[in-house]
Design a protein around this motif. Structure first.
Motif, PDB file in Angstrom:
ATOM      1  N   PHE B 121       0.909  -1.185   0.037  1.00  0.00           N
ATOM      2  CA  PHE B 121       0.156  -0.006   0.065  1.00  0.00           C
ATOM      3  C   PHE B 121       0.834   1.191  -0.027  1.00  0.00           C
ATOM      4  N   SER B 122       2.149   1.220   0.131  1.00  0.00           N
ATOM      5  CA  SER B 122       3.022   2.270   0.092  1.00  0.00           C
ATOM      6  C   SER B 122       3.105   2.783  -1.417  1.00  0.00           C
ATOM      7  N   GLY B 123       2.799   1.344  -2.383  1.00  0.00           N
ATOM      8  CA  GLY B 123       2.790   1.683  -3.580  1.00  0.00           C
ATOM      9  C   GLY B 123       3.880   0.697  -4.386  1.00  0.00           C
ATOM     10  N   TRP B 124       4.038  -0.391  -3.887  1.00  0.00           N
ATOM     11  CA  TRP B 124       4.750  -1.328  -4.862  1.00  0.00           C
ATOM     12  C   TRP B 124       4.169  -2.676  -4.710  1.00  0.00           C
ATOM     13  N   ASP B 125       4.435  -3.386  -5.864  1.00  0.00           N
ATOM     14  CA  ASP B 125       4.033  -4.868  -6.041  1.00  0.00           C
ATOM     15  C   ASP B 125       5.301  -5.796  -5.600  1.00  0.00           C
ATOM     16  N   ALA B 126       6.343  -5.546  -5.414  1.00  0.00           N
ATOM     17  CA  ALA B 126       7.369  -6.217  -4.812  1.00  0.00           C
ATOM     18  C   ALA B 126       8.439  -5.151  -4.595  1.00  0.00           C
ATOM     19  N   LEU B 127       9.434  -5.777  -3.634  1.00  0.00           N
ATOM     20  CA  LEU B 127      10.591  -5.290  -3.367  1.00  0.00           C
ATOM     21  C   LEU B 127      11.691  -6.333  -3.619  1.00  0.00           C
ATOM     22  N   GLU B 128      12.646  -5.620  -4.241  1.00  0.00           N
ATOM     23  CA  GLU B 128      13.691  -6.373  -5.009  1.00  0.00           C
ATOM     24  C   GLU B 128      15.218  -5.906  -4.399  1.00  0.00           C
ATOM     25  N   ILE B 129      15.853  -6.504  -3.446  1.00  0.00           N
ATOM     26  CA  ILE B 129      16.948  -6.092  -2.648  1.00  0.00           C
ATOM     27  C   ILE B 129      18.307  -6.990  -3.461  1.00  0.00           C
ATOM     28  N   GLN B 130      18.985  -6.026  -3.911  1.00  0.00           N
ATOM     29  CA  GLN B 130      20.413  -6.605  -4.373  1.00  0.00           C
ATOM     30  C   GLN B 130      21.626  -5.872  -3.823  1.00  0.00           C
ATOM     31  N   GLY B 131      22.777  -6.396  -4.134  1.00  0.00           N
ATOM     32  CA  GLY B 131      23.894  -5.936  -3.599  1.00  0.00           C
ATOM     33  C   GLY B 131      24.317  -6.098  -2.219  1.00  0.00           C
ATOM     34  N   LYS B 132      25.616  -5.754  -2.041  1.00  0.00           N
ATOM     35  CA  LYS B 132      26.162  -5.962  -0.457  1.00  0.00           C
ATOM     36  C   LYS B 132      26.683  -4.459  -0.005  1.00  0.00           C
ATOM     37  N   ALA B 133      26.072  -4.109   1.064  1.00  0.00           N
ATOM     38  CA  ALA B 133      26.480  -2.979   1.789  1.00  0.00           C
ATOM     39  C   ALA B 133      27.880  -3.110   2.072  1.00  0.00           C
ATOM     40  N   ASP B 134      28.715  -2.073   2.272  1.00  0.00           N
ATOM     41  CA  ASP B 134      30.040  -1.961   2.816  1.00  0.00           C
ATOM     42  C   ASP B 134      29.878  -1.456   4.379  1.00  0.00           C
ATOM     43  N   GLU B 135      28.845  -0.983   4.799  1.00  0.00           N
ATOM     44  CA  GLU B 135      28.475  -0.953   6.278  1.00  0.00           C
ATOM     45  C   GLU B 135      27.110  -1.166   6.738  1.00  0.00           C
ATOM     46  N   GLU B 136      26.622  -1.422   7.844  1.00  0.00           N
ATOM     47  CA  GLU B 136      25.392  -1.727   8.381  1.00  0.00           C
ATOM     48  C   GLU B 136      24.439  -0.889   7.866  1.00  0.00           C
ATOM     49  N   VAL B 137      23.390  -1.366   7.247  1.00  0.00           N
ATOM     50  CA  VAL B 137      22.245  -0.418   6.603  1.00  0.00           C
ATOM     51  C   VAL B 137      20.924  -0.870   7.117  1.00  0.00           C
ATOM     52  N   ILE B 138      20.212   0.331   7.098  1.00  0.00           N
ATOM     53  CA  ILE B 138      18.370   0.012   7.149  1.00  0.00           C
ATOM     54  C   ILE B 138      18.029   0.640   5.847  1.00  0.00           C
ATOM     55  N   VAL B 139      16.863  -0.160   5.247  1.00  0.00           N
ATOM     56  CA  VAL B 139      16.163   0.452   4.349  1.00  0.00           C
ATOM     57  C   VAL B 139      14.752   0.704   4.788  1.00  0.00           C
ATOM     58  N   PHE B 140      14.479   2.200   4.531  1.00  0.00           N
ATOM     59  CA  PHE B 140      13.245   2.560   5.149  1.00  0.00           C
ATOM     60  C   PHE B 140      12.329   3.024   3.979  1.00  0.00           C
ATOM     61  N   ILE B 141      11.093   2.502   3.956  1.00  0.00           N
ATOM     62  CA  ILE B 141      10.065   2.764   2.993  1.00  0.00           C
ATOM     63  C   ILE B 141       9.009   3.543   3.657  1.00  0.00           C
ATOM     64  N   ASP B 142       8.861   4.855   3.479  1.00  0.00           N
ATOM     65  CA  ASP B 142       7.777   5.832   3.994  1.00  0.00           C
ATOM     66  C   ASP B 142       6.682   5.617   3.024  1.00  0.00           C
ATOM     67  N   GLY B 143       5.784   5.006   3.195  1.00  0.00           N
ATOM     68  CA  GLY B 143       4.297   4.969   2.459  1.00  0.00           C
ATOM     69  C   GLY B 143       3.504   6.118   2.712  1.00  0.00           C
ATOM     70  N   ASP B 144       3.640   6.983   3.561  1.00  0.00           N
ATOM     71  CA  ASP B 144       2.808   7.999   3.662  1.00  0.00           C
ATOM     72  C   ASP B 144       3.408   9.101   3.109  1.00  0.00           C
TER      73      ASP B 144
END
Ligand code: SF4
Ligand code: SF4
Lengths: 127, 710
Positions: B121-144
């Protein structure tokens, strides 16, 4: 607890209460949108309205239903996500809905119907 | 928490239309590219959504040589067109896929919690995550707001029961809006071992905790941590009954209400999900000799009374609305509140434990000889928070314990751990070691397939014996049902594309108890229909439980009770009501068949998906040891007489076992022949070009792979 009490023996099945209720909350005269429902196929008539038993409160996943300090169960439309689980668990089928509506609705013992009833078949009482 | 925004992507908010957003979200945590990808009509027609979209996206993203820890490996999370509706029970599932560290092929998990519907409902039919981060990360989706960010994650905590709660509180707009945030995370063990999972949270307003549902199978947590992702966070606060914008809300509501009422009337007598969830199965399985005990040696033991569902009922807080998504009146997600672990870093601290579900109670209980429900709850808690899959933990530990029983392992080899059956302290210590990345726990955490190799190579164990008792196929550990006496279920498990999980087919009662599918042809038909039917849940974002754990009162009188025809019709009706597209019970199967065959060919890209990959260990088929044979001697002797026409008298147990084994293994091979044929595959298990054309899965890239094998 404030509750709408019914007296089927006195009811003359004029349906004035339904009109008053649906007009107040849905701005139309429509039995399907009234919190109180009079079915006149039986004798005495069946008067269906919420008795504030609280079964629905326990079933609501979003805490949209709560009991106010008068003992009346209120629905918070901002929290309600329209799952209708409260409708399914209501033991008296008094949590009302009509298909296509976002939220269910129910009697909050406001008393507008009491004033409309010519036969004194409904009363607000505190139990 | 001080966080640096490493990348940011703004997008236009737009309403979902008839179940679809028609775009997917791509996030590369390595290159920090965030992008929207359009969803084509072809994707919708052929792949539908959910697992179909996941696999389609992953197919483009990985190479034939991609390993689980290569940067191009993806974690895809998709939801499906029906996902997120609040009317029909069981409509909030996310489907997670990745190339599994355990199997080397795509694994798919169906998981509850609010992350999926909110991301949709934030607007996506799928979330596709790829790659390797070089430091610790968070992915944030703000659907509002229509914003995606990759941020640094200096958080000290990794373990889910703490991290999920911290992040919910950090990202919510205010303390009264915690229910609009959901988090995906794993735990410390995912940094060190492979039998790991992802936890999807939902905020429980009554308990005021972040509950955790697991994308359990295949090591998804390890891939997540290999990418240095600490968490995915979504916020969405606009949920209403029509957020999915169905074309026909009244029909959707009517169908949902009908099922709510059926559940309200039938739950107590049919499945007791409200009281005890899936753990109601414990005594049923024990009664039918189906509860795995001591590494699947036996299906029944008097001690199992200790894990009777009444014990769990007493531990679970009663009277709560325990749905993993709004509108699920079946509400199977039980929880033990204020549980105080007796071991480990959280010893003595009151925690809320999600479950145990049946699989956990069996895997972390009876299968390792533990019959105290509190021990099971503690293992359950630590598995979840450390990010360990309770099923693989149970089966892997059971394997190690049987090796210990047989002298293949000893305290010198286990670093001092006494892995005797039922030693809960040792099982818990294995878990803590997995989280710390030290000791024998790390070996067990590699899974059964890796242990077989290590024990043979380093300890000189007999590889054939290890193969027989090591309950894995394709590299994945078996889930927790005994399949020895049900040929159809041996197929249901071992032919499952991702590895032996019961979500493709559960045919034991139909086959073994009721004898409704006696011939190879019957079994093959069941092993075609049910995996296809169940695949559909994964395409749509649905839960399987409301399909057949609850049945209409007159179901037994229908022509095909096992299919629950009225509920199949419900699915047809709600699909039409949401998407507005035509559907019937046949098209439903065809939708699945396309994606199922695509997944099969996907496995073949990695050189797997062959007939030899569909072989069960003999423990799943019959008695490996004399002890097992003798424990059910009457049954097996009778089997020899009735099926083989053999008089067992005068034969040694070893001789009888050999005859039984030859017979059963041959039966299994005949079953495979019948199933492959029914599925439109060659005897080697390769989908034929004709079949792929007939179901509409003849994309050039698919045929190119298949032709390598024909
Ligand atoms: S319809 Fe609304 S009030 Fe009723 S149970 Fe669902 S969320 Fe609560
Ligand atoms: S039955 Fe259980 S797992 Fe399935 S959707 Fe409902 S609460 Fe979630």
């Amino acid at each position: 607890m404030k509750v709408l009490k019914t007296f089927p023996d006195k009811c003359i099945a004029c349906h004035a209460c339904e009109s008053a209720c649906s007009k107040l909350y849905f701005k139309e005269d429509n039995q399907a949108k009234s919190c109180i429902v009079i079915s006149d196929e039986t004798h005495p008539v069946d008067m269906n309205v919420c008795n504030q038993c609280g079964t629905c409160v326990a079933a609501c996943p979003t805490l949209a239903l709560s009991i106010n300090n008068q003992g009346v169960i209120m629905l918070n439309k901002n929290l309600c996500i329209g799952c209708l689980m409260c409708v399914a668990v209501c033991p008296t089928e008094s949590m009302r809905t009509y298909l296509g509506n976002q939220n269910p609705f129910k009697c909050i013992a406001c008393g507008v119907c009491v004033k409309s009833c010519p036969a004194e078949a409904i009363k607000i009482v505190t139990e | 928490m001080e966080r640096k925004v490493l990348a940011e992507f703004k997008y236009d908010l737009a309403p979902v239309v008839q179940g679809y957003n028609k775009r997917t979200l791509y996030v590369n945590v390595g290159t920090k590219v965030i992008a929207a990808k359009p969803v084509s009509d072809m994707m919708i027609d052929k792949f539908v959504g959910g697992k179909g979209f996941d696999l389609y996206l992953m197919w483009q993203g990985v190479k034939d040589s991609t390993k689980w820890n290569d940067p191009e490996n993806e974690i895809c999370i998709s939801f499906g067109p029906l996902c997120g509706n609040t009317s029909y029970p069981g409509s909030g599932k996310s489907i997670v896929t990745t190339i599994s560290p355990l199997t080397g092929i795509p694994v798919d998990c169906n998981v509850g919690g609010h992350f999926g519907p909110y991301t949709k409902f934030s607007g996506w039919d799928a979330l596709e995550i790829q790659g390797k981060a070089d430091e610790e990360v968070i992915v944030f989706i703000d659907g509002d707001k229509g914003l995606v960010q990759i941020m640094t994650a200096p958080d000290k905590e990794i373990n889910s029961h703490i991290l999920a709660e911290e992040l919910v509180k950090e990202f919510a707009d205010s303390p009264d809006k915690l229910q609009y945030v959901s988090v995906v995370s794993t735990g410390e063990a995912a940094d060190h071992v492979l039998i790991t999972c992802l936890n999807f949270s939902f905020w429980d307003k009554r308990r005021k905790v972040a509950r955790l549902k697991q994308a359990g199978r295949g090591g998804t947590g390890s891939v997540f941590r290999d990418k240095k992702i600490k968490a995915l966070v979504v916020k969405y606060s606009g949920l209403k009954s029509d957020t999915n914008h169905p074309v026909d809300l009244p029909t959707l509501q009517k169908t949902g209400l009908k099922l709510h009422r059926e559940i309200e009337a039938g739950d107590d007598s049919q499945c007791r999900m409200h009281q005890v969830g899936t753990a109601h199965l414990m005594e049923i399985m024990n009664d039918y000799d189906l509860l795995p005990i001591r590494n699947f040696k036996y299906g029944q033991m008097p001690e199992a009374i200790g894990l009777h569902s009444k014990e769990f009922t007493a531990l679970f807080t009663q009277g709560m609305v325990d749905g993993c998504w709004y509108g699920c009146s079946l509400s199977c997600c039980k929880a033990v509140d204020n549980f105080k672990p007796r071991t480990g870093p959280y010893k003595g601290q009151p925690v809320c434990v999600d479950g145990p579900e049946y699989e956990t109670a069996a895997g972390c209980g009876s299968n390792i000889g533990i019959f105290d429900p509190k021990d099971v709850v503690e293992i359950n808690f630590y598995c979840d928070t450390y990010g360990v899959d309770t099923i693989s933990f149970g089966t892997s530990t059971a394997f190690a314990m049987e090796c210990y029983e047989n002298g293949i392992l000893n305290q010198e080899r286990t670093g001092g751990l006494d892995l005797s059956w039922g030693n809960a302290d040792a099982a818990l210590e294995l878990l803590h070691q997995m989280a710390r990345g030290e000791g024998f726990g790390v070996t067990v955490g590699k899974g059964v397939r890796a242990m077989k190799k290590i024990f043979a190579e380093q300890y000189g164990a007999d590889p054939d014996f290890l193969q027989d008792i090591g309950m894995e196929a394709k590299g994945l550990e078996y889930s927790q049902y005994m399949s020895k006496e049900s040929l159809a279920q041996q197929g249901g498990y071992t032919l499952a594309l991702k590895g032996p999980q019961h979500d493709e087919a559960w045919l034991i009662f139909m086959d073994m108890v009721n004898n409704h599918i006696p011939t190879f042809k019957d079994k093959a038909e069941a092993l075609h229909y049910f995996p296809m039917f169940r695949t559909w849940f994964g395409l749509q974002g649905l839960c399987k439980l409301p399909w057949n754990d609850i049945e209409p009162a007159d179901n037994a009188q229908t022509d095909e009770p096992a299919k629950v025809p009225e509920h199949v019709q419900n699915y047809v009706d709600i699909y039409k009501a949401i998407t507005g597209k035509p559907m019937d019970k046949h098209e439903l199967i065809r939708q699945s068949e396309r994606v199922y065959n695509f997944q099969k060919v996907f496995c073949m890209r990695f050189g797997k998906g062959r007939r030899i990959d569909d072989l069960p260990p003999y423990r799943a088929v019959g008695p490996v040891t004399e002890e097992e044979y003798l424990s059910r001697q009457d049954r097996y002797d009778k089997h020899l007489v009735e099926k083989l026409g053999l008089n067992p008298e005068g034969l040694t147990t070893a001789e009888k076992m050999a005859r039984l084994r030859a017979y059963r293994e041959d039966q299994y091979q005949q079953l495979v022949d019948a199933v492959y044929e029914r599925k439109g595959w060659t005897p080697e298990g390769v989908p034929t070009v004709d079949h792929l054309q007939s179901i509409g899965m003849d994309l050039p890239e698919v045929l190119e792979v298949v032709k390598r094998y024909l």
